[in-house]
Motif scaffolding. Sequence first.
Motif, PDB file in Angstrom:
ATOM      1  N   GLU B  53      68.693  64.323  33.478  1.00  0.00           N
ATOM      2  CA  GLU B  53      68.394  65.750  33.575  1.00  0.00           C
ATOM      3  C   GLU B  53      69.648  66.511  33.985  1.00  0.00           C
ATOM      4  O   GLU B  53      70.509  65.965  34.701  1.00  0.00           O
ATOM      5  CB  GLU B  53      67.269  65.997  34.591  1.00  0.00           C
ATOM      6  N   ARG B  54      69.736  67.755  33.611  1.00  0.00           N
ATOM      7  CA  ARG B  54      70.918  68.564  33.930  1.00  0.00           C
ATOM      8  C   ARG B  54      70.598  69.675  34.925  1.00  0.00           C
ATOM      9  O   ARG B  54      71.477  70.130  35.657  1.00  0.00           O
ATOM     10  CB  ARG B  54      71.506  69.163  32.654  1.00  0.00           C
ATOM     11  N   GLU B  55      69.354  70.133  34.912  1.00  0.00           N
ATOM     12  CA  GLU B  55      68.976  71.226  35.799  1.00  0.00           C
ATOM     13  C   GLU B  55      67.505  71.115  36.118  1.00  0.00           C
ATOM     14  O   GLU B  55      66.699  70.698  35.269  1.00  0.00           O
ATOM     15  CB  GLU B  55      69.277  72.565  35.123  1.00  0.00           C
ATOM     16  N   LYS B  56      67.169  71.506  37.345  1.00  0.00           N
ATOM     17  CA  LYS B  56      65.771  71.478  37.750  1.00  0.00           C
ATOM     18  C   LYS B  56      65.524  72.617  38.729  1.00  0.00           C
ATOM     19  O   LYS B  56      66.407  72.980  39.518  1.00  0.00           O
ATOM     20  CB  LYS B  56      65.440  70.137  38.397  1.00  0.00           C
ATOM     21  N   HIS B  57      64.320  73.181  38.669  1.00  0.00           N
ATOM     22  CA  HIS B  57      63.968  74.283  39.540  1.00  0.00           C
ATOM     23  C   HIS B  57      62.718  73.921  40.339  1.00  0.00           C
ATOM     24  O   HIS B  57      61.829  73.225  39.847  1.00  0.00           O
ATOM     25  CB  HIS B  57      63.660  75.533  38.711  1.00  0.00           C
ATOM     26  N   SER B  58      62.675  74.436  41.568  1.00  0.00           N
ATOM     27  CA  SER B  58      61.471  74.323  42.371  1.00  0.00           C
ATOM     28  C   SER B  58      61.434  75.519  43.306  1.00  0.00           C
ATOM     29  O   SER B  58      62.195  75.582  44.271  1.00  0.00           O
ATOM     30  CB  SER B  58      61.478  73.016  43.173  1.00  0.00           C
ATOM     31  N   GLY B  59      60.582  76.489  43.001  1.00  0.00           N
ATOM     32  CA  GLY B  59      60.529  77.699  43.805  1.00  0.00           C
ATOM     33  C   GLY B  59      61.868  78.399  43.832  1.00  0.00           C
ATOM     34  O   GLY B  59      62.432  78.733  42.776  1.00  0.00           O
ATOM     35  N   ARG B  60      62.439  78.596  45.024  1.00  0.00           N
ATOM     36  CA  ARG B  60      63.736  79.268  45.159  1.00  0.00           C
ATOM     37  C   ARG B  60      64.910  78.292  45.067  1.00  0.00           C
ATOM     38  O   ARG B  60      66.060  78.685  45.280  1.00  0.00           O
ATOM     39  CB  ARG B  60      63.786  80.008  46.496  1.00  0.00           C
ATOM     40  N   LEU B  61      64.629  77.048  44.763  1.00  0.00           N
ATOM     41  CA  LEU B  61      65.668  76.032  44.656  1.00  0.00           C
ATOM     42  C   LEU B  61      66.040  75.769  43.210  1.00  0.00           C
ATOM     43  O   LEU B  61      65.175  75.701  42.335  1.00  0.00           O
ATOM     44  CB  LEU B  61      65.199  74.713  45.285  1.00  0.00           C
ATOM     45  N   ARG B  62      67.360  75.632  42.993  1.00  0.00           N
ATOM     46  CA  ARG B  62      67.844  75.231  41.672  1.00  0.00           C
ATOM     47  C   ARG B  62      68.876  74.135  41.871  1.00  0.00           C
ATOM     48  O   ARG B  62      69.824  74.319  42.626  1.00  0.00           O
ATOM     49  CB  ARG B  62      68.449  76.416  40.931  1.00  0.00           C
ATOM     50  N   VAL B  63      68.667  73.030  41.211  1.00  0.00           N
ATOM     51  CA  VAL B  63      69.577  71.895  41.318  1.00  0.00           C
ATOM     52  C   VAL B  63      70.186  71.628  39.952  1.00  0.00           C
ATOM     53  O   VAL B  63      69.492  71.657  38.945  1.00  0.00           O
ATOM     54  CB  VAL B  63      68.836  70.639  41.819  1.00  0.00           C
ATOM     55  N   THR B  64      71.488  71.364  39.943  1.00  0.00           N
ATOM     56  CA  THR B  64      72.155  70.929  38.722  1.00  0.00           C
ATOM     57  C   THR B  64      72.772  69.563  38.961  1.00  0.00           C
ATOM     58  O   THR B  64      73.070  69.177  40.095  1.00  0.00           O
ATOM     59  CB  THR B  64      73.247  71.909  38.298  1.00  0.00           C
ATOM     60  N   LEU B  65      72.952  68.837  37.887  1.00  0.00           N
ATOM     61  CA  LEU B  65      73.565  67.519  37.947  1.00  0.00           C
ATOM     62  C   LEU B  65      74.526  67.358  36.790  1.00  0.00           C
ATOM     63  O   LEU B  65      74.146  67.605  35.641  1.00  0.00           O
ATOM     64  CB  LEU B  65      72.494  66.424  37.899  1.00  0.00           C
ATOM     65  N   ASP B  66      75.752  66.976  37.103  1.00  0.00           N
ATOM     66  CA  ASP B  66      76.755  66.701  36.082  1.00  0.00           C
ATOM     67  C   ASP B  66      77.215  65.254  36.285  1.00  0.00           C
ATOM     68  O   ASP B  66      78.052  64.988  37.145  1.00  0.00           O
ATOM     69  CB  ASP B  66      77.925  67.668  36.207  1.00  0.00           C
ATOM     70  N   THR B  67      76.663  64.347  35.509  1.00  0.00           N
ATOM     71  CA  THR B  67      76.980  62.929  35.705  1.00  0.00           C
ATOM     72  C   THR B  67      78.407  62.607  35.272  1.00  0.00           C
ATOM     73  O   THR B  67      78.987  61.646  35.765  1.00  0.00           O
ATOM     74  CB  THR B  67      75.983  62.033  34.953  1.00  0.00           C
ATOM     75  N   SER B  68      78.976  63.412  34.379  1.00  0.00           N
ATOM     76  CA  SER B  68      80.362  63.145  33.954  1.00  0.00           C
ATOM     77  C   SER B  68      81.343  63.437  35.084  1.00  0.00           C
ATOM     78  O   SER B  68      82.377  62.788  35.203  1.00  0.00           O
ATOM     79  CB  SER B  68      80.708  63.974  32.726  1.00  0.00           C
ATOM     80  N   LYS B  69      80.985  64.410  35.922  1.00  0.00           N
ATOM     81  CA  LYS B  69      81.821  64.751  37.071  1.00  0.00           C
ATOM     82  C   LYS B  69      81.308  64.117  38.351  1.00  0.00           C
ATOM     83  O   LYS B  69      81.908  64.286  39.423  1.00  0.00           O
ATOM     84  CB  LYS B  69      81.886  66.272  37.244  1.00  0.00           C
ATOM     85  N   LYS B  70      80.189  63.418  38.254  1.00  0.00           N
ATOM     86  CA  LYS B  70      79.548  62.820  39.435  1.00  0.00           C
ATOM     87  C   LYS B  70      79.378  63.872  40.528  1.00  0.00           C
ATOM     88  O   LYS B  70      79.837  63.709  41.670  1.00  0.00           O
ATOM     89  CB  LYS B  70      80.354  61.621  39.944  1.00  0.00           C
ATOM     90  N   SER B  71      78.698  64.945  40.159  1.00  0.00           N
ATOM     91  CA  SER B  71      78.488  66.005  41.131  1.00  0.00           C
ATOM     92  C   SER B  71      77.164  66.704  40.890  1.00  0.00           C
ATOM     93  O   SER B  71      76.620  66.691  39.778  1.00  0.00           O
ATOM     94  CB  SER B  71      79.622  67.018  41.076  1.00  0.00           C
ATOM     95  N   SER B  72      76.662  67.328  41.955  1.00  0.00           N
ATOM     96  CA  SER B  72      75.411  68.078  41.904  1.00  0.00           C
ATOM     97  C   SER B  72      75.577  69.325  42.762  1.00  0.00           C
ATOM     98  O   SER B  72      76.406  69.348  43.685  1.00  0.00           O
ATOM     99  CB  SER B  72      74.267  67.222  42.446  1.00  0.00           C
ATOM    100  N   SER B  73      74.807  70.334  42.452  1.00  0.00           N
ATOM    101  CA  SER B  73      74.805  71.516  43.294  1.00  0.00           C
ATOM    102  C   SER B  73      73.371  71.910  43.604  1.00  0.00           C
ATOM    103  O   SER B  73      72.457  71.687  42.803  1.00  0.00           O
ATOM    104  CB  SER B  73      75.530  72.681  42.615  1.00  0.00           C
ATOM    105  N   LEU B  74      73.192  72.482  44.785  1.00  0.00           N
ATOM    106  CA  LEU B  74      71.906  73.027  45.215  1.00  0.00           C
ATOM    107  C   LEU B  74      72.091  74.507  45.477  1.00  0.00           C
ATOM    108  O   LEU B  74      72.972  74.886  46.258  1.00  0.00           O
ATOM    109  CB  LEU B  74      71.402  72.326  46.476  1.00  0.00           C
ATOM    110  N   LEU B  75      71.287  75.311  44.824  1.00  0.00           N
ATOM    111  CA  LEU B  75      71.310  76.757  45.020  1.00  0.00           C
ATOM    112  C   LEU B  75      70.001  77.180  45.650  1.00  0.00           C
ATOM    113  O   LEU B  75      68.932  76.845  45.135  1.00  0.00           O
ATOM    114  CB  LEU B  75      71.507  77.471  43.683  1.00  0.00           C
TER     115      LEU B  75
END
Lengths: 116, 111
Positions: B53-75
Amino acid sequence: GAGVSQTPSNKVTEKGKYVELRCDPISGHTALYWYRQSLGQGPEFLIYFQGTGAADDSGLPNDRFFAVRPEGSVSTLKIQRTERGDSAVYLCASSSMGLGGANVLTFGAGSRLTVL
Amino acid sequence: SQQGEEDPQALSIQEGENATMNCSYKTSINNLQWYRQNSGRGLVHLILIRSNEREKHSGRLRVTLDTSKKSSSLLITASRAADTASYFCATDGAAGNKLTFGGGTRVLVKP
């Protein structure tokens, strides 16, 4: 039970003493984890159980630390000859993860250990 | 050792602003999770994103995942004072059993 229960919530002991920390997981959860958290740090993995057996104990820092889960439910973390550096919050978590499933952990409130 | 490392270590924002934090990890994963910890309490699971998966939402949360960069962000959007907490990313390995946590981002939302 409804959640993961840990006792005692606080434990103060003297250097060199033996300590037991208990974790009662969510009923039916087959996986149980122990973590250690120092102030301002993330949880550090210690050991996890799948049923009664320790599936991975690679995080135990030395042979003074030992954990058991004899009936596949309640677990006890045992620390012998405590040292001041063992002071931390010990967190227990359980999971109902099956093979190949996502491993979402439910944590207890932790046992704060202070070694004087 | 900790697999994930969060950035920044601390974040202070005004209520209503968005908060973004990042997590980097080192080895291949099956899933990446974010947890929240209020002061003196246990961790609470927020959201899980799978490696395909590349992006997921839950309420006011948004998570992204970039496996090529081995990184994730939480907004966290439209932050509230109650969002004040430490946020940790956690990754599992190929076996999917052992969950390894990062050092966390401490978020302060000022009213």
